[in-house]
Write an enzyme that holds these catalytic residues in place. Structure first.
Site, PDB file in Angstrom:
ATOM      1  CB  SER A   1       1.340  -2.432  -6.688  1.00  0.00           C
ATOM      2  OG  SER A   1       0.901  -1.149  -6.304  1.00  0.00           O
ATOM      3  CG  ASN A   2       3.555   2.240  -8.083  1.00  0.00           C
ATOM      4  OD1 ASN A   2       3.327   2.885  -7.070  1.00  0.00           O
ATOM      5  ND2 ASN A   2       2.761   2.300  -9.151  1.00  0.00           N
ATOM      6  CE1 TYR A   3       8.781  -1.426  -2.633  1.00  0.00           C
ATOM      7  CE2 TYR A   3       9.826  -0.889  -4.721  1.00  0.00           C
ATOM      8  CZ  TYR A   3       9.640  -1.762  -3.669  1.00  0.00           C
ATOM      9  OH  TYR A   3      10.291  -2.960  -3.639  1.00  0.00           O
ATOM     10  CB  SER A   4       2.986   5.468  -5.218  1.00  0.00           C
ATOM     11  OG  SER A   4       2.229   6.567  -4.773  1.00  0.00           O
TER      12      SER A   4
ATOM     13  CB  ALA B   1       2.726   5.980  -8.866  1.00  0.00           C
TER      14      ALA B   1
END
Ligand code: CTP
Length: 407
Positions: free
Chosen positions: A215-218, A282
């Site tokens: 995943s990502n930090y969004s 994102a």
């Protein structure tokens, strides 16, 4: 004000004695005024005075007395439907807490709930300055403001306690002026009003196995701010969001998804019908090619993960959209490289892209502020200063509105 239906909610504060004057001012301007009085309010202003100046009965209890003829037994709902605006003045700490919690134990608190969604609520807190600044009151005020209420802070001056300081309710003339201004703004109908707007937000999660994902930090904050601002302008907003810890903005239809594939499936359903598609998510560009059902064991010293491309949701919408539809994107770039954003605008055939400079502290994921540059496919570039994500969203929607009026 002529013909406008205004409900004034009065709580138990000393400034309540000034409200008959506000009722008179509104009546003189041709408004229809009804008053909802809390139990505390009755201690500071008489029901008879309010009924006399408004020419209407004063509303207090939710349940009507059973012996009254021609009683409207769903009055708590009809009043909420009737009102063009609700003014709560003075608003006490107790009523602010009730409204924040959604309690409905008197006519004022229930009207707050049944008021139609786009109708403005103006709240004039008035109390001792220390009470006003207490963390609980400030937290409740922030919640009500986030819900779309207009909070007008008290003025400084002489207080009933004999002290001098923050806490006074503005004079009836000033309350009237605030109401006129808010009604004027609400009635300047936005070109987004009634338009179907789809916003994607947050990160996506791409499954590696039953317990792990990429995943990502969004945080989803920017997308949620955009959805909130569009709904405030009367748009019919669908928010398709990956996993985030955020409350759904008022009046917004929310669809929760996890992976890019799920976001793609949910979004596709609106490709034909929506007027504006705003890609603020994102979205993970790749997903594991063959996610496992169970849990991968750490048997090997090294492991390779094979990834395959996810669909580009925004680009797919944009490439098939009709001439009346608008495609809006965000371009998060690590370095201050606006050319990458311009390239995305062109290759994805977008109408507008918000170049989003990423620097961890003042702009980008998880923080509350953002620095956007709005680049339109018709050549205009607008650099915005560092703003809260809410204000940045409003500025983006201003640009989209202008675009709607041009096309
Ligand atoms: N986007 C999308 N679907 C994807 C990838 C991106 O809808 N699979 C949208 C985003 O919501 C954003 C825009 O496309 O509005 C640009 O996203 P960004 O991550 O900045 O760029 P990418 O196209 O993914 O390119 P890169 O990662 O190489 O910068």
């Amino acid at each position: 004000m002529r013909g406008k239906n205004i409900i004034i909610g009065i709580c138990g504060g000393i400034a309540a004695y000034k409200i008959p004057q506000l009722v008179r001012l509104l009546k003189k301007r041709g408004a229809n005024v009804r008053v909802a009085l809390t139990d505390g309010g009755t201690r500071f202003v008489s029901e008879l005075a309010l009924a006399t100046v408004s020419g209407e009965p004063v509303y207090r209890k939710i349940f009507p007395p059973m012996d009254t003829e021609n009683m409207d037994y769903t009055r708590h709902i009809t009043l909420g439907e009737w009102a063009d605006a609700l003014v709560i003045a003075p608003a006490t700490a107790n009523t602010l807490a009730k409204l924040t919690a959604g309690l409905c134990d008197d006519m004022l608190s229930v009207i707050f709930i049944t008021l139609r969604p786009a109708k403005p609520v103006l709240i004039f807190p008035a109390m001792d300055g220390q009470m006003f600044l207490s963390p609980s009151v400030q937290r409740n005020i922030a919640t009500l403001a986030a819900q779309g209420c207009t909070i007008i802070n008290p003025e400084s001056g002489e207080l009933a306690s004999g002290l001098c300081g923050l806490g006074r309710m503005p004079e009836p003339e000033a309350i009237l002026a605030s109401l006129e201004e808010v009604l004027h703004t609400t009635e300047n109908i936005s070109p987004l009003s009634g338009k179907s707007v789809v916003v994607t937000a947050g990160p996506t999660r791409e499954k590696i196995d039953g317990v792990r994902f990429i995943s990502n930090y969004s945080s989803g904050k920017m997308g949620f701010a955009v959805a909130r601002a569009a709904a405030k302008r009367g748009a019919l907003v669908t928010l398709i969001t990956g996993p985030v810890h955020l409350d759904t903005p008022p009046g917004v239809k929310r669809i929760d998804v996890e992976s890019a594939a799920e976001m793609h499936d949910a979004a596709q359903k609106f490709f034909r019908s929506c007027s504006i598609f705003i890609g603020a998510a994102a979205v993970a560009d790749y997903r594991p090619a063959a996610p496992c059902e169970g849990k991968i064991k750490k048997d090997a010293q090294e492991m390779e993960l094979s990834l395959v491309r996810n669909p580009d949701i925004l680009a797919e919408f944009s490439l098939q959209k009709s001439s009346g539809q608008l495609a809006i994107g965000f371009a998060l770039e690590m370095e201050s490289d606006i050319d990458n954003a311009r390239k995305k605008l062109e290759t994805k055939k977008l109408d507008l892209i918000a170049f989003n400079f990423f620097d961890h502290k003042t702009a980008g994921f998880e923080v509350d502020t953002n620095i956007l540059t709005l680049i339109e496919n018709q050549g205009t570039t607008t650099e915005l200063p560092q703003l809260t994500k809410e204000s940045a969203a409003e500025r983006l929607l201003d640009a989209i509105e202008q675009r709607c009026t041009r096309t």
